[in-house]
Motif scaffolding. Sequence first.
Motif, PDB file in Angstrom:
ATOM      1  N   TYR A   1      -6.440   6.101 -13.405  1.00 54.37           N
ATOM      2  CA  TYR A   1      -5.566   6.840 -12.480  1.00 54.37           C
ATOM      3  C   TYR A   1      -6.242   8.351 -12.639  1.00 54.37           C
ATOM      4  O   TYR A   1      -6.413   8.468 -13.897  1.00 54.37           O
ATOM      5  CB  TYR A   1      -4.157   7.140 -12.378  1.00 54.37           C
ATOM      6  CG  TYR A   1      -3.741   6.975 -13.597  1.00 54.37           C
ATOM      7  CD1 TYR A   1      -3.426   6.192 -14.711  1.00 54.37           C
ATOM      8  CD2 TYR A   1      -2.911   8.363 -13.891  1.00 54.37           C
ATOM      9  CE1 TYR A   1      -2.770   6.506 -15.873  1.00 54.37           C
ATOM     10  CE2 TYR A   1      -2.367   8.598 -14.997  1.00 54.37           C
ATOM     11  CZ  TYR A   1      -2.144   7.596 -16.124  1.00 54.37           C
ATOM     12  OH  TYR A   1      -1.291   8.131 -17.242  1.00 54.37           O
TER      13      TYR A   1
ATOM     14  N   TYR B   1      -5.843   6.408  -7.625  1.00 47.01           N
ATOM     15  CA  TYR B   1      -5.480   5.176  -8.418  1.00 47.01           C
ATOM     16  C   TYR B   1      -6.205   4.134  -8.189  1.00 47.01           C
ATOM     17  O   TYR B   1      -6.756   3.704  -7.120  1.00 47.01           O
ATOM     18  CB  TYR B   1      -4.189   4.668  -8.484  1.00 47.01           C
ATOM     19  CG  TYR B   1      -3.032   5.838  -8.431  1.00 47.01           C
ATOM     20  CD1 TYR B   1      -2.747   6.656  -7.141  1.00 47.01           C
ATOM     21  CD2 TYR B   1      -2.327   5.997  -9.495  1.00 47.01           C
ATOM     22  CE1 TYR B   1      -1.640   7.757  -7.460  1.00 47.01           C
ATOM     23  CE2 TYR B   1      -1.522   7.120  -9.679  1.00 47.01           C
ATOM     24  CZ  TYR B   1      -0.907   7.798  -8.641  1.00 47.01           C
ATOM     25  OH  TYR B   1      -0.104   8.893  -8.576  1.00 47.01           O
TER      26      TYR B   1
ATOM     27  N   PHE C   1      -7.524  -2.495  -5.216  1.00 50.50           N
ATOM     28  CA  PHE C   1      -7.022  -1.677  -4.344  1.00 50.50           C
ATOM     29  C   PHE C   1      -7.289  -0.104  -4.987  1.00 50.50           C
ATOM     30  O   PHE C   1      -6.940  -0.066  -5.929  1.00 50.50           O
ATOM     31  CB  PHE C   1      -5.622  -1.828  -4.141  1.00 50.50           C
ATOM     32  CG  PHE C   1      -5.380  -3.050  -3.175  1.00 50.50           C
ATOM     33  CD1 PHE C   1      -4.942  -4.301  -3.622  1.00 50.50           C
ATOM     34  CD2 PHE C   1      -5.607  -2.873  -1.784  1.00 50.50           C
ATOM     35  CE1 PHE C   1      -4.701  -5.279  -2.876  1.00 50.50           C
ATOM     36  CE2 PHE C   1      -5.275  -3.905  -1.000  1.00 50.50           C
ATOM     37  CZ  PHE C   1      -4.991  -5.192  -1.470  1.00 50.50           C
TER      38      PHE C   1
ATOM     39  N   ALA D   1       4.060  13.115  -8.113  1.00 50.66           N
ATOM     40  CA  ALA D   1       4.371  12.110  -8.881  1.00 50.66           C
ATOM     41  C   ALA D   1       5.444  11.333  -8.303  1.00 50.66           C
ATOM     42  O   ALA D   1       6.588  12.027  -8.077  1.00 50.66           O
ATOM     43  CB  ALA D   1       4.854  12.827 -10.410  1.00 50.66           C
ATOM     44  N   GLY D   2       5.514  10.008  -8.573  1.00 53.97           N
ATOM     45  CA  GLY D   2       6.545   9.323  -7.857  1.00 53.97           C
ATOM     46  C   GLY D   2       6.346   9.382  -6.403  1.00 53.97           C
ATOM     47  O   GLY D   2       7.537   8.674  -5.734  1.00 53.97           O
ATOM     48  N   GLY D   3       5.565   9.909  -5.605  1.00 56.50           N
ATOM     49  CA  GLY D   3       5.386   9.878  -4.110  1.00 56.50           C
ATOM     50  C   GLY D   3       4.964   8.859  -3.733  1.00 56.50           C
ATOM     51  O   GLY D   3       4.503   7.912  -4.350  1.00 56.50           O
ATOM     52  N   THR D   4       5.001   8.582  -2.486  1.00 59.67           N
ATOM     53  CA  THR D   4       4.464   7.429  -1.686  1.00 59.67           C
ATOM     54  C   THR D   4       2.980   7.371  -2.218  1.00 59.67           C
ATOM     55  O   THR D   4       2.161   8.274  -2.168  1.00 59.67           O
ATOM     56  CB  THR D   4       4.451   7.457  -0.288  1.00 59.67           C
ATOM     57  OG1 THR D   4       5.976   7.695   0.052  1.00 59.67           O
ATOM     58  CG2 THR D   4       3.968   6.370   0.743  1.00 59.67           C
ATOM     59  N   GLN D   5       2.594   5.977  -2.421  1.00 59.52           N
ATOM     60  CA  GLN D   5       1.192   5.824  -2.681  1.00 59.52           C
ATOM     61  C   GLN D   5       0.655   4.988  -1.296  1.00 59.52           C
ATOM     62  O   GLN D   5       1.201   4.263  -0.937  1.00 59.52           O
ATOM     63  CB  GLN D   5       0.916   4.979  -3.948  1.00 59.52           C
ATOM     64  CG  GLN D   5       1.402   5.638  -4.929  1.00 59.52           C
ATOM     65  CD  GLN D   5       0.723   5.080  -6.379  1.00 59.52           C
ATOM     66  OE1 GLN D   5      -0.128   4.138  -6.068  1.00 59.52           O
ATOM     67  NE2 GLN D   5       1.227   5.618  -7.440  1.00 59.52           N
TER      68      GLN D   5
ATOM     69  N   PHE E   1      -5.342  12.388 -11.807  1.00 55.88           N
ATOM     70  CA  PHE E   1      -4.242  13.275 -11.147  1.00 55.88           C
ATOM     71  C   PHE E   1      -4.919  14.593 -10.404  1.00 55.88           C
ATOM     72  O   PHE E   1      -4.509  15.175  -9.569  1.00 55.88           O
ATOM     73  CB  PHE E   1      -3.199  13.759 -12.130  1.00 55.88           C
ATOM     74  CG  PHE E   1      -2.265  12.618 -12.298  1.00 55.88           C
ATOM     75  CD1 PHE E   1      -1.186  13.103 -13.407  1.00 55.88           C
ATOM     76  CD2 PHE E   1      -2.208  11.720 -11.430  1.00 55.88           C
ATOM     77  CE1 PHE E   1      -0.351  12.115 -13.814  1.00 55.88           C
ATOM     78  CE2 PHE E   1      -1.358  10.572 -11.795  1.00 55.88           C
ATOM     79  CZ  PHE E   1      -0.153  10.978 -12.999  1.00 55.88           C
TER      80      PHE E   1
ATOM     81  N   PHE F   1      -2.486   3.197   0.264  1.00 55.62           N
ATOM     82  CA  PHE F   1      -3.517   2.209  -0.296  1.00 55.62           C
ATOM     83  C   PHE F   1      -4.765   1.892   0.779  1.00 55.62           C
ATOM     84  O   PHE F   1      -4.428   1.979   1.884  1.00 55.62           O
ATOM     85  CB  PHE F   1      -2.895   0.788  -0.541  1.00 55.62           C
ATOM     86  CG  PHE F   1      -2.034   0.613  -1.945  1.00 55.62           C
ATOM     87  CD1 PHE F   1      -0.750   1.366  -1.773  1.00 55.62           C
ATOM     88  CD2 PHE F   1      -2.511   0.159  -2.927  1.00 55.62           C
ATOM     89  CE1 PHE F   1       0.134   1.118  -2.921  1.00 55.62           C
ATOM     90  CE2 PHE F   1      -1.720   0.286  -4.156  1.00 55.62           C
ATOM     91  CZ  PHE F   1      -0.422   0.853  -3.947  1.00 55.62           C
ATOM     92  N   GLY F   2      -6.041   1.571   0.133  1.00 52.94           N
ATOM     93  CA  GLY F   2      -7.123   1.194   1.007  1.00 52.94           C
ATOM     94  C   GLY F   2      -6.863  -0.095   1.366  1.00 52.94           C
ATOM     95  O   GLY F   2      -5.870  -1.028   0.969  1.00 52.94           O
TER      96      GLY F   2
ATOM     97  N   ARG G   1      -3.875  12.774  -6.352  1.00 45.58           N
ATOM     98  CA  ARG G   1      -3.826  11.745  -7.050  1.00 45.58           C
ATOM     99  C   ARG G   1      -4.294  10.631  -6.334  1.00 45.58           C
ATOM    100  O   ARG G   1      -4.371  10.388  -5.646  1.00 45.58           O
ATOM    101  CB  ARG G   1      -2.551  11.506  -7.372  1.00 45.58           C
ATOM    102  CG  ARG G   1      -1.728  12.717  -7.984  1.00 45.58           C
ATOM    103  CD  ARG G   1      -0.187  12.671  -7.990  1.00 45.58           C
ATOM    104  NE  ARG G   1       0.412  13.879  -8.583  1.00 45.58           N
ATOM    105  CZ  ARG G   1       0.879  14.045  -9.665  1.00 45.58           C
ATOM    106  NH1 ARG G   1       1.140  12.657 -10.569  1.00 45.58           N
ATOM    107  NH2 ARG G   1       1.587  15.070 -10.274  1.00 45.58           N
TER     108      ARG G   1
END
Lengths: 112, 112
Positions: B48, B33, B90, B97-101, B50, B103-104, B31
């Motif tokens: 986004y 985004y 970003f 799904a719903g997990g930690t995102q 998946f 980020f760059g 996934r």
Amino acid sequence: TQLLEQSPQFLSIQEGENLTVYCNSSSVFSSLQWYRQEPGEGPVLLVTVVTGGEVKKLKRLTFQFGDARKDSSLHITAAQPGDTGLYLCAGEGGTSYGKLTFGQGTILTVHP
Amino acid sequence: DADVTQTPRNRITKTGKRIMLECSQTKGHDRMYWYRQDPGLGLRLIYYSFDVKDINKGEISDGYSVSRQAQAKFSLSLESAIPNQTALYFCATSNTAGGTQYFGPGTRLLVL
């Protein structure tokens, strides 16, 4: 569209003070995440709460998920200058399944 | 080495130009985004994905397009840049799904 209202938008306090940041919605979320972002960097996850009424502690930070899973709060005890940053809440679930809806953010400044 | 990288880190362009922002990840996540961040507005989802064959519009996709070239790469294009697309962009990844995102570091874009 699910919305998350975060307050206050700005918070300027002295070292040693306590503070609370609120994140409210009219929608129910499956989970609520809190991120912290420092200048020049991307947000970093602090905690995820998934159960209504859940309380999680991370050193001086206490996170709570509302019983109805529509709101959350972040409480910092005895704030330190190192806590300075942008705090973001983000909800997942409902019409936001698999993706996050972010609040506007709270800019916290802790003065020595 | 960073798990999520973005290039360029800063970009100045002129109205009407086409530009591409690139994101690469070594986390092995399906996934990915793209968000934009504006002061007082938090993070807003642009597109986004998946998995490699899946592309979805976020809440503010007008004026943007994306390409998922591989599991590890997700690019954002502004077909004809306009000044109100000046923002911090970003890229993020997650494995559930719903997990930690994750980020760059962000790309700061200025459209003149």
